[in-house]
Design a protein around this motif. Structure first.
Motif, PDB file in Angstrom:
ATOM      1  N   ALA A   1       0.828  -1.218   0.000  1.00 49.24           N
ATOM      2  CA  ALA A   1       0.000   0.000   0.000  1.00 49.24           C
ATOM      3  C   ALA A   1       0.859   1.264   0.000  1.00 49.24           C
ATOM      4  O   ALA A   1       0.414   2.329  -0.459  1.00 49.24           O
ATOM      5  N   LEU A   2       2.084   1.148   0.492  1.00 50.60           N
ATOM      6  CA  LEU A   2       2.991   2.318   0.500  1.00 50.60           C
ATOM      7  C   LEU A   2       3.775   2.446  -0.793  1.00 50.60           C
ATOM      8  O   LEU A   2       4.324   3.511  -1.089  1.00 50.60           O
ATOM      9  N   HIS A   3       3.821   1.376  -1.584  1.00 57.75           N
ATOM     10  CA  HIS A   3       4.708   1.306  -2.737  1.00 57.75           C
ATOM     11  C   HIS A   3       4.417   2.410  -3.757  1.00 57.75           C
ATOM     12  O   HIS A   3       3.312   2.520  -4.303  1.00 57.75           O
ATOM     13  N   LEU A   4       5.422   3.255  -3.974  1.00 57.13           N
ATOM     14  CA  LEU A   4       5.340   4.351  -4.961  1.00 57.13           C
ATOM     15  C   LEU A   4       4.098   5.214  -4.767  1.00 57.13           C
ATOM     16  O   LEU A   4       3.514   5.707  -5.727  1.00 57.13           O
ATOM     17  N   ASP A   5       3.677   5.371  -3.497  1.00 56.79           N
ATOM     18  CA  ASP A   5       2.475   6.166  -3.216  1.00 56.79           C
ATOM     19  C   ASP A   5       2.821   7.209  -2.154  1.00 56.79           C
ATOM     20  O   ASP A   5       2.764   6.938  -0.946  1.00 56.79           O
ATOM     21  N   PRO A   6       3.198   8.422  -2.580  1.00 57.73           N
ATOM     22  CA  PRO A   6       3.617   9.465  -1.624  1.00 57.73           C
ATOM     23  C   PRO A   6       2.521   9.825  -0.615  1.00 57.73           C
ATOM     24  O   PRO A   6       2.826  10.109   0.550  1.00 57.73           O
ATOM     25  N   VAL A   7       1.272   9.826  -1.042  1.00 59.10           N
ATOM     26  CA  VAL A   7       0.175  10.212  -0.142  1.00 59.10           C
ATOM     27  C   VAL A   7       0.076   9.199   1.002  1.00 59.10           C
ATOM     28  O   VAL A   7      -0.017   9.575   2.178  1.00 59.10           O
ATOM     29  N   ASN A   8       0.088   7.911   0.662  1.00 63.25           N
ATOM     30  CA  ASN A   8       0.004   6.885   1.701  1.00 63.25           C
ATOM     31  C   ASN A   8       1.238   6.892   2.593  1.00 63.25           C
ATOM     32  O   ASN A   8       1.136   6.711   3.814  1.00 63.25           O
ATOM     33  N   SER A   9       2.413   7.105   1.977  1.00 63.63           N
ATOM     34  CA  SER A   9       3.652   7.139   2.762  1.00 63.63           C
ATOM     35  C   SER A   9       3.619   8.287   3.759  1.00 63.63           C
ATOM     36  O   SER A   9       3.990   8.133   4.941  1.00 63.63           O
TER      37      SER A   9
ATOM     38  N   MET B   1      11.367  -4.312   3.718  1.00 63.59           N
ATOM     39  CA  MET B   1      10.405  -3.207   3.721  1.00 63.59           C
ATOM     40  C   MET B   1      11.139  -1.882   3.512  1.00 63.59           C
ATOM     41  O   MET B   1      10.677  -0.999   2.773  1.00 63.59           O
ATOM     42  N   VAL B   2      12.285  -1.738   4.172  1.00 63.65           N
ATOM     43  CA  VAL B   2      13.120  -0.538   3.995  1.00 63.65           C
ATOM     44  C   VAL B   2      13.431  -0.331   2.515  1.00 63.65           C
ATOM     45  O   VAL B   2      13.347   0.780   1.983  1.00 63.65           O
ATOM     46  N   LYS B   3      13.762  -1.416   1.834  1.00 58.14           N
ATOM     47  CA  LYS B   3      14.149  -1.337   0.417  1.00 58.14           C
ATOM     48  C   LYS B   3      12.943  -1.343  -0.522  1.00 58.14           C
ATOM     49  O   LYS B   3      13.111  -1.243  -1.742  1.00 58.14           O
ATOM     50  N   GLY B   4      11.751  -1.486   0.042  1.00 58.12           N
ATOM     51  CA  GLY B   4      10.541  -1.466  -0.792  1.00 58.12           C
ATOM     52  C   GLY B   4      10.314  -2.734  -1.586  1.00 58.12           C
ATOM     53  O   GLY B   4       9.622  -2.712  -2.609  1.00 58.12           O
ATOM     54  N   THR B   5      10.895  -3.861  -1.140  1.00 55.98           N
ATOM     55  CA  THR B   5      10.771  -5.116  -1.906  1.00 55.98           C
ATOM     56  C   THR B   5      10.018  -6.209  -1.149  1.00 55.98           C
ATOM     57  O   THR B   5       9.881  -7.318  -1.663  1.00 55.98           O
ATOM     58  N   LEU B   6       9.537  -5.928   0.029  1.00 57.47           N
ATOM     59  CA  LEU B   6       8.929  -6.991   0.841  1.00 57.47           C
ATOM     60  C   LEU B   6       7.718  -7.624   0.150  1.00 57.47           C
ATOM     61  O   LEU B   6       7.503  -8.840   0.232  1.00 57.47           O
TER      62      LEU B   6
ATOM     63  N   GLY C   1       7.390  -3.888 -11.018  1.00 52.88           N
ATOM     64  CA  GLY C   1       8.694  -3.417 -11.459  1.00 52.88           C
ATOM     65  C   GLY C   1       9.788  -4.246 -10.793  1.00 52.88           C
ATOM     66  O   GLY C   1       9.564  -4.857  -9.749  1.00 52.88           O
ATOM     67  N   ASN C   2      10.953  -4.299 -11.375  1.00 56.79           N
ATOM     68  CA  ASN C   2      12.022  -5.161 -10.878  1.00 56.79           C
ATOM     69  C   ASN C   2      12.810  -4.462  -9.770  1.00 56.79           C
ATOM     70  O   ASN C   2      13.418  -3.424  -9.990  1.00 56.79           O
ATOM     71  N   PRO C   3      12.841  -5.031  -8.544  1.00 53.42           N
ATOM     72  CA  PRO C   3      13.537  -4.386  -7.430  1.00 53.42           C
ATOM     73  C   PRO C   3      15.048  -4.345  -7.611  1.00 53.42           C
ATOM     74  O   PRO C   3      15.710  -3.527  -6.989  1.00 53.42           O
ATOM     75  N   GLU C   4      15.589  -5.245  -8.448  1.00 52.23           N
ATOM     76  CA  GLU C   4      17.032  -5.216  -8.667  1.00 52.23           C
ATOM     77  C   GLU C   4      17.462  -3.849  -9.187  1.00 52.23           C
ATOM     78  O   GLU C   4      18.526  -3.347  -8.878  1.00 52.23           O
ATOM     79  N   LYS C   5      16.590  -3.244  -9.991  1.00 47.85           N
ATOM     80  CA  LYS C   5      16.924  -1.933 -10.576  1.00 47.85           C
ATOM     81  C   LYS C   5      16.950  -0.856  -9.492  1.00 47.85           C
ATOM     82  O   LYS C   5      17.715   0.089  -9.556  1.00 47.85           O
TER      83      LYS C   5
END
Length: 897
Positions: free
Chosen positions: A656-664, A735-740, A790-794
C-alpha cells in the motif's frame, strides 16, 4: 552342422528310392526319418540347415492329410471324431499320427515358402474337417479328474497353431473353399454353442477370426452363395433368449467379424447382415448384457461394440446433411476446416444400435462403453459430431435422461460434452440449454454438480461464455441459488452434522461460487449485474468456510474493478472482525488484498477504509504469539503460522505504501511506524522486561547477512526466539528497500473439497504438521512476478537503497529488545550486526537525504540512549556514526531539544 548334413544325405537317398517303393514302404521310411529330424531340431534350438525342407514339408503334410482322410472315411461323425483323437494323440507305440502332427507343427513355423508347400498338400481342408468334428461333437467320456489331460492340451495347441499359420494366408483360405466345412463350422458356432465341446470353444473362435481377417473375394462369394450369414443370424435369434448373455456375445462376435472384415473387399456380407435384421439381433443381445457380472464376457461384449463402431464408417456414399450453425461461436471455429482423416460416418444403422442401448440401458459398463465409442467416432473425424448431431441428435437426447444413469456414466457423459467445446471449438447452444435446464431442476444433486463443472470448464476456455451464460439466464439462476444458500448458512451455521447429502450440497455450493467467479472474471457487465442483484452481502457470508473462500475472494476481487472502496471495506472489515483462531482466514484475506494492491488505483481506497490501522490491529492482536514456549490460545497455533501472518501483514502495508507518496506521508504523519514497532515488539520473541543490559566484550562478530545464513541455512543451533527476531528483522529490511511485497517465503496451500478446515486442524503439534518451507532469505519471485511492481534489482542498483525510512526507525526501536536472558553474548552480537547493517543503509548521500525528517535521530536517542551515551558500550561507536552521518544533512528540532 554335421548332423544336419547327415540328415540331408539321408533325405536325398529317400527321394531317390521313393519312386521305386510301394506306398507302405515309402511311408515307413519317411516315418523312420522324422524322429531323427525332430531330435536334430531340438538339439539345435530350432535353427536348421536343411536344403530340402520345403519338399520334406510337402511330403509330411500330404501323409498327414492322407492319414486324416483314412480315419474319417465312411465313419459316423462321433466315431470319426474318436478315431481322429486316437490318430493325433501320443498313445503308446501307435504314435505315427502324433509324429506327423508335431513335424508339421514345427515346419509350419519356418518360412513362407515352406508354409505354401504345407497349404498345397490339401491339409487346410482336412484340418478344418477335424476342427468341425472336435467342436460340434464333444466326447462323452472324460478323464477321471474331469479336466483335459496334458497330452490332449499339447495336441490341441499344435493343431490350432498349424491352422492359424495356414489360415492367415489368403492361399490357405482359398484351399478351404473346395470343402463345405467352413460354412458348416460358422453356422455351427451360431446354432450349437450350448452343445459344443467346451474345451474347443476358444480355439474355434480364434481360428475363425484368423480366417475372417484373411478373407478373399472368392471366400466372400462362397459364404454369400450358401447364405452363411443369413442362417447364422436366424440361429442366433433362437439362442438369444435361452443362452447366457456372455455365450451369445461370444458366438455373435465371430459372425460379426466376417461381416466387418469382408467390407473392404466387398459389401455383400454386410448387406446380407443388414437385410436379415442383424442390427436388431445385436441390440437384443447387447441389452441382455445388462445382467452380466463384472468382467463376465467383457472381451466379447467390447469386441461387438468396437465392430459396431467401425461399421458406422462402412457405406458407399457420404452422408449429405446440413444444419444451422447457431451463433455466437468461438472465433477460431470453422466448419469447413474440421474434416481431417476421411473416416466419416456413412452408415447410421450401427450407430442407432449404440444410441438405443444407451437410451434403454442403465448398466454402467454398457453405457460407458457407448460413450467411449462415440468419442472414438468423433476422434476419427471431427465432422462426425455434426453428421450425427444433425441427424440422430444423440448427445441432445442423452442430456434428457443422463440423470437416470449411474454416477460414473454422468461424469463421462459431461466430459464428452465438454470435449465438444475444448476439442472441437464448437459451442453447442441447444445442448447447453438442456444442461442448464438440468441444473435448474436439480433432480439429482450429483448430476447437477457434474453438469455445472462441465460448464465451468467451458467458461474458463473463453470469455465468450461469460456472455452466453449471462444471456441464457444461468448467471441469474446461480445468483438466486447462492442467495438462498447464503441465507441458510447464516441461519444455521455450525448446527448441522455433515452427511453425504450435505457433502454433495456443499460441493455444489462451491462449484456455483467458482462458476460465478469465472463469469465475472474479465466481465465488468456481469460484475455489475452481481452488484445490482444485491448479492455482495450474501457473497460475504461464504468467506467463513474455507472450501468456499477462494471462489468468494475471486468474486470480491472482481467487485474491486467497479468499486475499490467496497472491496476494501469488506476485506478490512473481515480482517478486523476475525477471531484469533481464524488465522487462515486472515492469511487468505491478506493474500487477496495483496493481489488488489498491485493496482496503484486501489491505494487511496485502502487508506480511506482504514486499511493501515486494520493491518496494524492484526499485529496488536498477536501479542505474545511468538513466546517460547507459547501460552494460552497460541499453543494451538504453530509459530510458523504466526510468522506467516506477520509476513503477509507487513507485505500488505508495504504494497500500500509502494510508490504512493500520499500513503507514505499518511503512515509517517500519523505515527504508524511507531505503532508498528510497538506491536512487533510485543509479539513475544523480543525482550520487554527492562533496560539495556551490561555490555560485554564480544568474542566474535558477524554481519547481519551472516546471521541470516547461520540461522536458516546452516546446522548451527539457534534459539527459537532469535530465529523469529531475525525473520522479522529480515522482513523489515526488505520493507526498507521497498521489496517486501515481492518476497515469497511460504508455500501456498489450497484446500480441497471434503478436507477439514485448516482452522479446525491446527493443534499443539501444528508446527510439526506445517513446517515452514524456507526459501533462503533474500530470494525473490520469478521474473513474471515483477510485471506490475517493477524489478527491485533496478532499485537496489540506484544510489539510494532506502525506500521507506520509517522502517529503519522500527528496526532501531527493536534494537534494545534483541535480548534474552541466558543469551547475553549472542544478543549483543546480533545487536551489533543490526546497527552495522543500518549504518550500511545510510552510507550514500541520497540515503541520508531520504532519511531526513524520518525521526531516526530522535529514535536513536530515545530508544538507544544508554548505548548511545556510554562510550564503553559496543554499540556506542556504530550508533554515533549513524547519528553523525544523518546530522550532517540536517538536525531535527526535537533532536536538539
Amino acid at each position: 552342422t554335421l548332423k544336419w548334413e547327415t540328415l540331408s544325405r539321408q533325405f536325398v537317398e529317400y527321394e531317390q528310392v521313393a519312386p521305386f517303393l510301394i506306398p507302405e514302404e515309402q511311408q515307413r521310411r519317411l516315418l523312420d526319418f522324422l524322429p531323427l529330424f525332430l531330435k536334430a531340431w531340438e538339439q539345435s534350438a530350432g535353427v536348421i540347415v536343411f536344403p530340402n525342407i520345403q519338399l520334406l514339408a510337402s511330403e509330411v503334410s500330404k501323409l498327414l492329410t492322407k492319414e486324416i482322410k483314412r480315419n474319417l472315411n465312411g465313419k459316423p461323425a462321433e466315431e470319426a471324431r474318436l478315431a481322429l483323437e486316437q490318430l493325433l494323440q501320443q498313445k503308446g507305440e501307435a504314435e505315427d499320427g502324433h509324429l506327423l502332427l508335431k513335424s508339421v507343427y514345427l515346419l509350419s513355423q519356418t518360412d513362407l515358402r515352406t508354409m505354401w508347400n504345407i497349404i498345397g498338400s490339401g491339409l487346410p481342408a482336412a484340418l478344418m474337417q477335424c476342427l468341425y468334428l472336435f467342436f460340434t461333437f464333444p466326447l462323452k467320456k472324460a478323464s477321471d479328474d474331469g479336466e483335459t489331460s496334458e497330452d490332449d492340451t499339447q495336441t490341441q495347441e499344435m493343431l490350432v497353431k498349424i491352422m492359424l499359420n495356414m489360415y492367415r494366408e489368403e492361399q490357405g483360405v482359398e484351399e478351404l473353399l473346395a470343402a463345405d466345412k467352413l460354412q458348416s463350422l460358422i453356422i455351427a458356432t451360431a446354432s450349437l454353442w450350448d452343445q459344443c465341446s467346451h474345451s474347443w470353444k476358444v480355439p474355434t473362435g480364434c481360428v475363425l477370426r484368423t480366417i475372417s481377417k484373411a478373407q478373399t473375394k472368392n471366400s466372400i462369394v462362397y459364404l454369400q452363395a450358401v447364405d452363411c450369414i443369413k442362417i447364422a443370424i436366424q440361429n442366433l435369434f433362437k439362442l438369444a433368449d435361452t443362452l447366457p448373455a456372455c455365450d451369445v456375445c461370444e458366438a455373435a462376435s465371430i459372425i460379426l467379424c466376417f461381416v466387418k472384415d469382408s467390407y473392404p473387399i466387398s459389401s455383400a456380407l454386410l448387406t446380407e447382415f443388414e437385410n436379415n435384421d442383424g442390427y436388431q439381433l445385436l441390440l437384443k443381445i447387447l441389452l441382455r448384457c445388462e445382467r452380466l457380472q463384472p468382467n463376465e464376457g467383457e472381451p466379447y461384449l467390447d469386441e461387438i461394440l468396437d465392430m459396431l463402431t467401425c461399421l458406422t464408417t462402412c457405406g458407399k456414399t457420404e452422408l449429405k446433411v446440413s444444419g444451422n450453425i447457431v451463433h455466437p461461436q468461438l472465433p477460431h471455429f470453422n466448419l469447413e476446416q474440421t474434416r481431417s482423416s476421411g473416416m466419416t460416418v456413412k452408415n447410421l444403422q450401427p450407430f442407432q444400435v449404440l444410441q438405443s442401448i444407451f437410451q434403454k440401458s442403465d448398466d454402467e459398463h454398457l453405457c460407458r462403453r457407448i460413450l467411449v465409442a462415440i468419442g472414438t467416432i468423433w476422434a476419427w473425424d471431427t465432422v462426425n459430431f455434426f453428421l450425427l448431431e444433425w441427424t440422430l441428435q444423440p448427445i441432445n437426447k442423452f442430456t434428457d435422461i443422463i440423470h437416470f444413469k449411474p454416477h460414473p456414466v454422468q461424469v463421462q457423459f459431461f466430459g464428452l460434452v465438454e470435449s465438444i467445446v475444448l476439442d472441437l471449438s464448437y459451442v453447442p447452444h441447444e445442448i447447453l440449454k438442456k444442461v442448464q435446464y438440468l441444473i435448474k431442476e436439480n433432480t439429482v444433486p450429483f448430476c447437477t454438480l457434474t453438469a455445472l463443472r462441465c460448464l465451468l470448464s467451458m467458461t474458463k476456455k473463453d470469455l465468450l461464455f461469460s456472455d452466453i451464460f449471462r444471456d441464457s439466464g444461468l448467471l441469474g439462476l446461480l445468483l438466486a441459488l447462492l442467495r438462498k444458500q447464503a441465507k441458510i448458512l447464516r441461519k444455521s451455521a455450525g448446527t448441522h452434522l455433515p452427511s453425504l447429502e450435505e457433502g454433495t450440497e456443499k460441493e455444489l455450493n462451491a462449484v456455483m461460487l467458482k462458476m460465478v467467479a469465472a463469469l465475472t472474471v474479465g466481465s465488468v457487465r456481469n460484475t455489475v449485474i452481481l452488484k445490482d442483484y444485491g448479492m455482495v452481502p450474501y457473497i460475504k457470508i461464504f468467506l467463513d468456510d474455507e472450501c468456499y473462500r477462494s471462489a468468494t475472494l475471486s468474486i470480491l476481487e472482481q467487485l474491486s474493478v467497479i468499486s475499490y472502496e467496497e472491496y476494501m471495506s469488506i476485506i478490512i472489515g473481515a480482517l478486523c472482525s476475525s477471531t484469533q483462531a481464524e488465522l487462515h482466514l486472515k492469511l487468505d484475506l491478506l493474500k487477496s488484498l495483496l493481489r488488489i494492491l498491485e493496482s496503484p488505483k486501489s491505494h487511496s481506497a485502502f487508506r480511506t477504509c482504514s486499511g493501515f490501522n486494520g493491518l496494524l490491529s492484526l499485529l496488536s492482536d498477536m501479542e505474545g504469539a511468538l513466546q517460547d514456549p507459547p501460552s494460552g490460545l497460541w499453543m494451538a497455533v504453530g509459530q510458523n503460522r504466526v510468522l506467516e501472518l506477520v509476513f503477509y501483514t507487513l507485505q500488505g502495508i508495504t504494497a500500500a505504501l509502494h510508490l504512493d507518496p500520499v500513503n507514505s506521508n499518511f503512515f509517517q504523519r500519523n505515527g504508524l511506524f511507531e505503532k508498528m514497532a510497538e506491536d512487533l515488539g510485543s509479539l513475544g520473541c523480543f525482550w520487554t522486561q527492562g533496560k539495556w543490559q551490561i555490555p560485554l566484550r564480544l568474542e566474535k562478530t558477524r554481519t547481519f547477512a551472516e546471521f541470516l545464513d547461520a540461522a536458516f541455512c546452516s546446522s548451527e543451533p539457534f534459539p527459537m526466539w532469535l530465529k523469529n527476531c531475525i525473520w522479522i528483522l529480515n522482513f523489515l529490511d526488505h520493507m526498507v528497500k521497498g521489496t517486501l511485497h515481492l518476497e515469497s517465503y511460504f508455500q501456498e496451500r489450497k484446500p480441497e473439497m471434503g478436507e477439514a478446515s485448516r482452522d479446525d486442524q491446527e493443534g499443539p503439534q501444528a508446527q510439526e504438521k506445517h513446517p515452514v518451507p524456507f526459501k533462503r532469505p533474500g530470494n525473490k519471485l520469478p521474473a513474471s512476478a515483477y510485471r506490475l511492481w517493477g524489478n527491485p534489482e533496478k532499485w537496489e542498483m540506484r544510489d539510494c537503497a532506502i525506500v521507506h525510512p520509517g522502517a529503519v526507525c522500527v528496526m532501531v526501536r527493536l534494537l534494545p529488545k534483541l535480548y534474552k536472558e541466558g543469551h547475553s553474548q549472542l544478543s549483543q552480537e546480533i545487536q551489533c550486526a543490526v546497527v552495522d547493517h543500518i549504518q550500511s543503509l545510510v552510507k550514500s548521500e541520497k540515503s541520508r537525504q531520504v532519511m531526513c525528517g524520518s525521526g531516526l535521530l530522535s529514535t536513536i536517542i530515545t530508544s538507544c540512549q544508554d548505548a548511545f551515551c556510554d562510550e564503553s558500550h559496543p554499540l556506542h561507536l556504530p550508533l554515533t556514526r549513524v547519528f553523525e552521518k544523518l546530522a550532517s544533512q540536517a538536525i531535527e528540532p526535537d533532536v536538539l531539544r
